[in-house]
Design a protein around this motif. Structure first.
Motif, PDB file in Angstrom:
ATOM      1  N   ALA A 152     106.439  61.776   6.562  1.00  0.00           N
ATOM      2  CA  ALA A 152     105.310  61.360   7.538  1.00  0.00           C
ATOM      3  C   ALA A 152     105.773  60.279   8.705  1.00  0.00           C
ATOM      4  O   ALA A 152     105.165  60.460  10.244  1.00  0.00           O
ATOM      5  CB  ALA A 152     104.061  60.925   7.285  1.00  0.00           C
ATOM      6  N   SER A 153     106.282  59.327   9.137  1.00  0.00           N
ATOM      7  CA  SER A 153     107.269  58.305   9.874  1.00  0.00           C
ATOM      8  C   SER A 153     107.890  58.679  10.486  1.00  0.00           C
ATOM      9  O   SER A 153     107.921  59.012  12.586  1.00  0.00           O
ATOM     10  CB  SER A 153     107.502  57.655   8.949  1.00  0.00           C
ATOM     11  N   PHE A 154     108.729  60.326  10.836  1.00  0.00           N
ATOM     12  CA  PHE A 154     109.210  60.801  11.631  1.00  0.00           C
ATOM     13  C   PHE A 154     108.502  62.082  12.421  1.00  0.00           C
ATOM     14  O   PHE A 154     108.715  61.956  13.567  1.00  0.00           O
ATOM     15  CB  PHE A 154     110.248  61.497  10.884  1.00  0.00           C
ATOM     16  N   GLY A 155     107.143  62.801  11.406  1.00  0.00           N
ATOM     17  CA  GLY A 155     106.612  63.645  12.662  1.00  0.00           C
ATOM     18  C   GLY A 155     105.855  62.827  13.608  1.00  0.00           C
ATOM     19  O   GLY A 155     105.290  63.453  14.114  1.00  0.00           O
ATOM     20  N   LEU A 156     105.460  61.027  12.974  1.00  0.00           N
ATOM     21  CA  LEU A 156     105.021  60.654  13.554  1.00  0.00           C
ATOM     22  C   LEU A 156     105.575  61.012  15.301  1.00  0.00           C
ATOM     23  O   LEU A 156     104.581  60.157  16.561  1.00  0.00           O
ATOM     24  CB  LEU A 156     103.697  59.773  13.177  1.00  0.00           C
ATOM     25  N   ARG A 157     106.314  60.074  15.140  1.00  0.00           N
ATOM     26  CA  ARG A 157     107.524  59.298  15.661  1.00  0.00           C
ATOM     27  C   ARG A 157     107.573  60.447  16.949  1.00  0.00           C
ATOM     28  O   ARG A 157     107.385  60.731  18.212  1.00  0.00           O
ATOM     29  CB  ARG A 157     108.955  59.180  15.909  1.00  0.00           C
ATOM     30  N   ARG A 158     107.348  62.159  16.500  1.00  0.00           N
ATOM     31  CA  ARG A 158     107.867  62.736  17.468  1.00  0.00           C
ATOM     32  C   ARG A 158     106.480  63.703  17.756  1.00  0.00           C
ATOM     33  O   ARG A 158     106.307  64.157  18.691  1.00  0.00           O
ATOM     34  CB  ARG A 158     108.261  64.459  16.638  1.00  0.00           C
ATOM     35  N   MET A 159     105.150  64.189  17.346  1.00  0.00           N
ATOM     36  CA  MET A 159     104.255  63.819  17.569  1.00  0.00           C
ATOM     37  C   MET A 159     103.795  62.996  18.439  1.00  0.00           C
ATOM     38  O   MET A 159     102.751  63.453  19.439  1.00  0.00           O
ATOM     39  CB  MET A 159     103.112  63.715  15.973  1.00  0.00           C
ATOM     40  N   LEU A 160     103.718  61.414  18.224  1.00  0.00           N
ATOM     41  CA  LEU A 160     102.796  60.656  19.443  1.00  0.00           C
ATOM     42  C   LEU A 160     104.606  60.001  19.947  1.00  0.00           C
ATOM     43  O   LEU A 160     104.549  58.665  19.586  1.00  0.00           O
ATOM     44  CB  LEU A 160     101.852  59.763  18.729  1.00  0.00           C
TER      45      LEU A 160
END
Length: 235
Positions: A152-160
């Protein structure tokens, strides 16, 4: 009330993951491993809980007020981090030693309420898998939680990708946590009984303290402006 408490825990987990996007990968992994290790270590206490006992805890005004204090501290620290980071980005300047210490603390502070959230997840998982070895359930929950948090952390870094967008979202999400926390922790009760008359002495004392603080703050700011102007003129 239990549904609102579950929503509150989900928002706390979201804020925790979103906050980890502002730290380095090493610090993020260290924090998440610490949370998951705490989750695994708490299984002897989680097996002693029951659904009726948890419902009784949620209906206890004193316990809910204690949780409100912890939640308020979390929200205040996270809001201070958001404002501090926005201020540093808008006005970059040389920082003193204590300012750097404060920035490091605000950036690395994971939030105290993430630990009750992890404990609640462990307890719910033990209830959901009766008859399974408790250590196996705890290990499975801890490992799954670690993978989900990292993803989730890496996903949020890429999404936002934009840092300001993430910062604004973190601030607004903490405001929502504070509002839901008020509803959940008050639970239809108040900490003090209402009175009919007004304590004018106490009211005047509060107004005097507020007025005195405003005057002192104004004078200190004027002195700081004059001091900065004097430093510039000397250069």
């Amino acid at each position: 009330m239990e549904q609102l408490f579950t929503l509150l825990l989900l928002l706390v987990c979201f804020n925790f993951v979103l906050k980890q996007t502002f730290v380095s990968v090493r610090a993020m992994l260290f924090t998440m491993v610490a949370v998951c290790s705490f989750t695994f270590a708490m299984w002897p206490y989680a097996i002693e809980q029951s659904s009726t006992q948890i419902a009784a805890w949620l209906a206890t005004p004193t316990l809910m007020r204690d949780l409100a204090v912890v939640l308020s501290l979390d929200v205040l620290v996270q809001a201070a981090f958001c404002m501090r980071l926005a201020h540093n980005g808008a006005r970059p300047a040389h920082k003193g030693r204590w300012q750097r210490y404060v920035d490091v603390f605000l950036r690395c502070y994971p939030g105290l309420f993430i630990f009750p959230a992890a404990f609640s997840l462990l307890t719910a998982s033990i209830f959901a898998f009766p008859g399974v070895d408790f250590t196996l359930v705890a290990a499975g929950v801890s490992g799954t939680l670690l993978m989900l948090l990292i993803a989730a952390s890496f996903g949020l870094r890429r999404m936002l990708i934009d840092r300001d967008t993430r910062l604004e979202m973190l601030f607004l999400s903490n405001v929502l946590v504070a509002l839901i926390g008020i509803i959940v922790t008050v639970n239809g009760t108040t900490a003090a009984a209402s009175i009919d008359n007004v304590d004018w002495r106490a009211s005047l004392l509060v107004l005097s303290i507020a007025a005195g603080g405003s005057i002192v703050g104004y004078l200190l700011r004027r002195l700081k402006i004059k001091y900065d102007h004097h430093k510039l003129t000397r250069k």
